[in-house]
Write a protein that holds these residues in place. Structure first.
Motif, mmCIF file in Angstrom:
data_model
loop_
_atom_site.group_PDB
_atom_site.id
_atom_site.type_symbol
_atom_site.label_atom_id
_atom_site.label_comp_id
_atom_site.label_asym_id
_atom_site.label_seq_id
_atom_site.Cartn_x
_atom_site.Cartn_y
_atom_site.Cartn_z
ATOM 1 N N CYS A 133 -27.197 -19.855 -5.345
ATOM 2 C CA CYS A 133 -28.328 -18.982 -5.033
ATOM 3 C C CYS A 133 -29.516 -19.375 -5.906
ATOM 4 O O CYS A 133 -29.350 -19.801 -7.044
ATOM 5 N N SER A 134 -30.706 -19.227 -5.347
ATOM 6 C CA SER A 134 -31.922 -19.423 -6.131
ATOM 7 C C SER A 134 -32.731 -18.133 -6.109
ATOM 8 O O SER A 134 -32.570 -17.295 -5.214
ATOM 9 N N THR A 135 -33.574 -17.962 -7.095
ATOM 10 C CA THR A 135 -34.528 -16.854 -7.125
ATOM 11 C C THR A 135 -35.664 -17.283 -8.055
ATOM 12 O O THR A 135 -35.689 -18.427 -8.521
ATOM 13 N N ALA A 140 -34.260 -15.045 -13.900
ATOM 14 C CA ALA A 140 -32.929 -15.651 -14.000
ATOM 15 C C ALA A 140 -32.011 -14.905 -14.957
ATOM 16 O O ALA A 140 -30.840 -14.654 -14.646
ATOM 17 N N PHE A 143 -30.920 -11.615 -13.473
ATOM 18 C CA PHE A 143 -30.050 -11.823 -12.318
ATOM 19 C C PHE A 143 -28.633 -12.186 -12.771
ATOM 20 O O PHE A 143 -27.648 -11.647 -12.262
ATOM 21 N N ARG A 144 -28.538 -13.097 -13.734
ATOM 22 C CA ARG A 144 -27.211 -13.513 -14.223
ATOM 23 C C ARG A 144 -26.465 -12.334 -14.853
ATOM 24 O O ARG A 144 -25.245 -12.211 -14.713
ATOM 25 N N LEU A 152 -26.073 -19.027 -9.906
ATOM 26 C CA LEU A 152 -27.533 -19.103 -9.860
ATOM 27 C C LEU A 152 -28.005 -20.514 -10.177
ATOM 28 O O LEU A 152 -27.601 -21.105 -11.187
ATOM 29 N N THR A 154 -31.466 -22.067 -10.747
ATOM 30 C CA THR A 154 -32.902 -21.797 -10.857
ATOM 31 C C THR A 154 -33.764 -23.030 -10.612
ATOM 32 O O THR A 154 -34.952 -22.905 -10.340
#
Length: 330
Positions: A133-135, A140, A143-144, A152, A154
């Protein structure tokens, strides 16, 4: 006719949410027109869907009208989740209903695309567990912490796995839309949209845009002191054995605590600090590649280039050329 659903989230939105909804709707609508005019047989019905007839976005600054309630859509082919505010709450009553519907649609064969921090909503469903997944790189760490089961990535601008697409930060959602246009229509339609909307084709990485801030959002005081020491010795080549002994801890335990706190090994952290300093020099000064290299503690140009490219996706020369107009005249 197939169906594309663009979600109008219930709360926790920002101006990025507005841009994502409007941008996706406009580009897919134009792709439909071009594809049909050039002999394409199957186009898409594109609808903005929510749980209310009108949804306030960005603190009420904008209102988006739902063309359909999500409860009225029995089957869709592609769901687009726009960017959300970074304080996304998976227990919010409106969004909880949307997440439940998205999960049901995915199990029924729909594909899902998230834009920027929209990944928070999808991750709260559990559908991203065990997947890449990216965001936005700026989210980051949070999210983690919230979704440790998600892989993730990034540095990646777009991920594509098992019918789930995610992308990096902010207006890079435009690159995801182009990617989806090519996948759902064809390459020629994507090229047309690229030219009409002036979006660069085939961008793969958000690495050049990442601003390394030092990963200080943790509670390990020893690691914070080690970070401060690394940052204060920018021009030096620090031995990790020497650094761990400075804090009276074995190298293995030192590495373990550092990774747990920051997500990077001490060596990776040191490299990222040096690269971030080099980036700032390339952006703001007329110094040569060699001058900057020596300033951040490298004596081997090949090694410097390799480390710089690993964290930015481009060479030092390419980075300086892109972000420093004065350097172009050297």
């Amino acid at each position: 006719m197939k169906h594309i659903t663009i979600i109008a989230p219930d709360g926790q939105t920002n101006l990025g949410t507005v841009a994502c909804i409007a941008g996706a709707y406009e580009i897919f609508t134009r792709a439909n027109e071009y594809f049909k005019d050039n002999g394409g047989k199957e186009t898409f019905k594109i609808e903005i869907a929510g749980i209310k007839s009108q949804t306030p976005l960005a603190g009420g600054l904008f209102l988006v009208k739902s063309q359909v309630y999500i409860s009225e859509i029995s089957k869709t082919n592609l769901i687009i989740i726009p960017s959300l505010a970074s304080n996304f709450d998976e227990d919010g009553p409106g969004n909880a209903g949307i997440v439940k519907w998205i999960t049901s649609q995915y199990k029924n064969g729909a594909e899902i695309a998230t834009m920027c921090s929209g990944a928070f909503m999808l991750a709260s469903s559990g559908l991203l567990d065990g997947k890449n997944c990216s965001t936005h790189w700026n989210y980051a760490h949070k999210f983690r912490a919230l979704f440790p089961k998600v892989n993730l990535q990034t540095d990646e601008l777009i991920t594509d796995e098992n019918g789930i697409y995610t992308n990096g930060g902010a207006y890079s959602f435009l690159n995801l839309v182009l990617y989806l246009v090519e996948k759902y229509y064809d390459r020629q339609t994507a090229i047309f949209c690229s030219k009409i909307f002036q979006i660069e084709m085939d961008r793969q990485s958000q690495s050049p845009f990442i601003i390394f801030k030092g990963q200080k959002q943790h509670g390990d005081e020893m690691v914070r002191e080690a970070q401060a020491y690394i940052e204060s010795q920018l021009t030096e080549k620090i031995s990790m054995e020497t650094l761990s002994s400075k804090f009276s801890i074995g190298r293995r335990n030192f590495d373990r605590r550092f990774i747990k706190a920051t997500g990077n090994t001490p060596i990776e952290y040191m490299q990222r600090v040096k690269v971030e300093s080099a980036k700032k020099s390339f952006e703001t000064t007329r110094k040569s590649i060699n001058e900057v290299m020596y300033e951040v503690g490298y004596a081997d140009l090949k090694a410097f280039r390799e480390v710089f490219r690993r964290f930015t996706g481009v060479s030092p020369l390419a980075y300086r050329s892109k972000y420093n107009k004065e350097a172009l005249n050297l």
